[in-house]
Write an enzyme that holds these catalytic residues in place. Structure first.
Site, short mmCIF file in Angstrom:
data_model
loop_
_atom_site.label_atom_id
_atom_site.label_comp_id
_atom_site.label_asym_id
_atom_site.label_seq_id
_atom_site.Cartn_x
_atom_site.Cartn_y
_atom_site.Cartn_z
N HIS A 119 40.75 42.57 43.24
CA HIS A 119 40.27 43.94 43.06
C HIS A 119 41.02 44.57 41.89
CE1 HIS A 119 39.15 48.08 43.98
NE2 HIS A 119 38.13 47.53 44.61
N GLU A 153 33.98 42.85 50.10
CA GLU A 153 32.74 42.09 50.10
C GLU A 153 32.77 40.87 51.02
OE1 GLU A 153 30.61 43.87 49.16
OE2 GLU A 153 30.27 44.03 47.02
N1 ACO Z 1 38.77 34.45 41.86
C1 ACO Z 1 39.49 33.75 40.97
N2 ACO Z 1 40.30 34.33 40.06
C2 ACO Z 1 40.38 35.66 40.06
C3 ACO Z 1 39.66 36.46 40.98
C4 ACO Z 1 38.83 35.79 41.90
N3 ACO Z 1 38.10 36.47 42.79
N4 ACO Z 1 39.92 37.76 40.75
C5 ACO Z 1 40.77 37.80 39.72
N5 ACO Z 1 41.05 36.53 39.31
C6 ACO Z 1 41.93 36.14 38.23
C7 ACO Z 1 41.40 36.61 36.89
O1 ACO Z 1 40.53 35.66 36.33
C8 ACO Z 1 42.66 36.79 36.11
O2 ACO Z 1 43.09 35.51 35.66
P1 ACO Z 1 43.71 35.29 34.18
O3 ACO Z 1 44.88 36.21 34.14
O4 ACO Z 1 44.03 33.86 34.17
O5 ACO Z 1 42.60 35.71 33.25
C9 ACO Z 1 43.69 37.26 37.14
O6 ACO Z 1 43.17 36.81 38.40
C10 ACO Z 1 43.89 38.74 37.21
O7 ACO Z 1 42.63 39.38 37.32
P2 ACO Z 1 42.55 40.96 37.48
O8 ACO Z 1 42.91 41.61 36.19
O9 ACO Z 1 43.29 41.36 38.67
O10 ACO Z 1 41.01 41.13 37.78
P3 ACO Z 1 40.07 42.31 37.33
O11 ACO Z 1 40.68 43.60 37.66
O12 ACO Z 1 39.63 42.10 35.93
O13 ACO Z 1 38.81 42.00 38.24
C11 ACO Z 1 37.40 41.81 40.06
C12 ACO Z 1 38.59 42.56 39.51
C13 ACO Z 1 36.23 41.94 39.08
C14 ACO Z 1 36.98 42.44 41.39
C15 ACO Z 1 37.78 40.33 40.26
O14 ACO Z 1 38.86 40.24 41.16
C16 ACO Z 1 36.62 39.48 40.68
O15 ACO Z 1 35.86 39.02 39.83
N6 ACO Z 1 36.46 39.21 42.02
C17 ACO Z 1 35.34 38.44 42.49
C18 ACO Z 1 34.07 39.31 42.59
C19 ACO Z 1 34.15 40.28 43.75
O16 ACO Z 1 34.59 39.96 44.84
N7 ACO Z 1 33.70 41.52 43.47
C20 ACO Z 1 33.66 42.60 44.47
C21 ACO Z 1 34.73 43.61 44.19
S1 ACO Z 1 34.78 44.90 45.40
C22 ACO Z 1 33.50 45.94 44.93
O17 ACO Z 1 33.28 46.15 43.76
C23 ACO Z 1 32.67 46.59 45.94
#
Ligand code: ACO
Length: 359
Positions: A243, A298
């Site tokens: 998140h 989710e």
């Molecule tokens: N699976 C695998 N890797 C992940 C995930 C995940 N679900 N979430 C974050 N990461 C990774 C990123 O790729 C990033 O890696 P890097 O540093 O090697 O590039 C690292 O963790 C840090 O990411 P963040 O900066 O914390 O993520 P960001 O804030 O950009 O994204 C998001 C948040 C879009 C929700 C992301 O966690 C994601 O894509 N989750 C999966 C989709 C999802 O569940 N969405 C629903 C969100 S809740 C809602 O909107 C109602």
């Protein structure tokens, strides 16, 4: 420049607060887990809209008004396409509504959503739409319109808990989109359509369908480790985890997990999902030791909506049935600000050649 705007405060709100470090969501002064356990959808709509509309009736009056608006939506509605694209059906239905800033339009937007979603799901199954029952609450009526028969009381309670839990969440992407559009004075329908369009993406409200796809694809607990590893190697994100704001577990995950317990038929599926959740969290912790990635709303949304027998293609539009209350409340707050949202960009393109000096 902050491309994800994560350190930018772009609005002041009295509606909800996401405390990402403590894992708390406060909606109008109350913790999400408390209102999820005690409030109906109509009660929370009332809570969210009290500042927005001076002529707002009390909670009972609002429930009546929503029932009447469901009937109005049903009678004036063109039949949704039966192609199974439920988001598109909701968009098309909403696009036919008036586009002003009145309570009547707000009611029509929120009341038409379950009517349109239920009719679109049925159309995809070759079934005709079921007329609303304005005497029922919105959750009970949605399940009834979807199935053609009344839902059990505990199912209605679980859906209410879901719609309450997701009704608002600070300045998330879809709410921000709705506020930007509202700031141009385009109208509440346009603001809601903007919200829905942003919600649909898999990084926001489009995640729960893929959560179930992931569980199905993994199939058995002992296949989880290899499946997760392969997905991460392919650079994929694991749906239902991580998140932008929470640095701990999303409190909505547990609010929904509590509601799932009211649906005893889902026990086996939950036990399997919990095993996969543990595997994913362990793997993400090893991969990102300095960035805590935890379960988001989710993951348990997917399990709850599945337990209610709602098809995967309708998960995002059902999310919109609840979140539309928040979009409209935020749109009204933004309108009251009387300030167009208009940030600046940092230009990195080429500059014109300096003019040749004469002579
Ligand atoms: N699976 C695998 N890797 C992940 C995930 C995940 N679900 N979430 C974050 N990461 C990774 C990123 O790729 C990033 O890696 P890097 O540093 O090697 O590039 C690292 O963790 C840090 O990411 P963040 O900066 O914390 O993520 P960001 O804030 O950009 O994204 C998001 C948040 C879009 C929700 C992301 O966690 C994601 O894509 N989750 C999966 C989709 C999802 O569940 N969405 C629903 C969100 S809740 C809602 O909107 C109602």
């Amino acid at each position: 420049m902050d491309s994800g705007l994560e350190h930018v405060v772009a609005a002041e709100t009295r509606l909800s607060h996401v405390d990402g470090d403590a894992g708390r969501l406060i909606i109008r002064g109350r913790l999400v887990e408390d209102i999820a356990a005690s409030e109906r959808f109509e009660g929370v709509a009332h809570l969210m809209w009290t500042d927005a509309f001076p002529a707002l009736p009390g909670p009972a009056g609002l429930a009546t008004a929503l029932g009447e608006a469901r009937m109005q939506a049903f009678r004036s509605m063109a039949l949704p396409p039966g192609d199974g694209d439920i988001v598109r059906a909701l968009r098309l239905g909403w696009a036919r509504l008036p586009d002003d800033e009145t309570l009547e339009t707000a009611l029509l937007l929120v009341a038409s959503a379950p009517v349109l979603v239920a009719a679109a799901v049925r159309a995809a199954r070759g079934l005709s739409p079921v007329e609303p029952d304005p005497a029922l609450g919105q959750s009970a009526d949605f399940l009834r319109m979807l199935r053609g028969v009344d839902a059990a009381a505990e199912e209605v309670r679980a859906l209410d808990a879901y719609l309450v839990t997701i009704c608002d969440h600070g300045l998330n992407a879809s709410t921000f989109a709705a506020r930007v559009v509202a700031s141009t004075r385009a109208g509440l329908m346009s603001a809601s359509l903007a919200g829905l369009s942003a919600l649909k993406g898999p990084l926001h409200g489009g995640a729960p369908g893929p959560v179930l796809d992931m569980l199905d694809d993994i199939g058995a607990p002992d296949a989880a480790e290899a499946w997760i590893e392969a997905a991460l190697q392919r650079g994929e994100r694991l749906m239902g985890f991580g998140h932008r704001v929470y640095r701990v577990r999303d409190p909505r995950a547990d609010a929904l997990k509590a509601a799932l317990k009211w649906l005893p038929g889902s026990t086996g599926r939950i036990a399997f999902a919990e095993q996969i959740e543990r595997e994913v969290l362990g793997r993400l912790a090893r991969r990102h030791p300095t960035r805590k990635l935890d379960t988001n709303v989710e993951f348990y949304t997917a399990l709850l909506l599945e337990a209610l027998d709602i098809p995967r293609g309708a998960f995002t539009p059902v999310f919109a049935c609840g979140r539309s209350v928040g979009w409209i409340a935020h749109a009204c707050e933004q309108i009251a600000e009387r300030r167009l949202v208009r940030p600046r960009s940092l230009y990195t393109g080429p500059m014109p050649e300096p003019a040749m000096s004469a002579g």
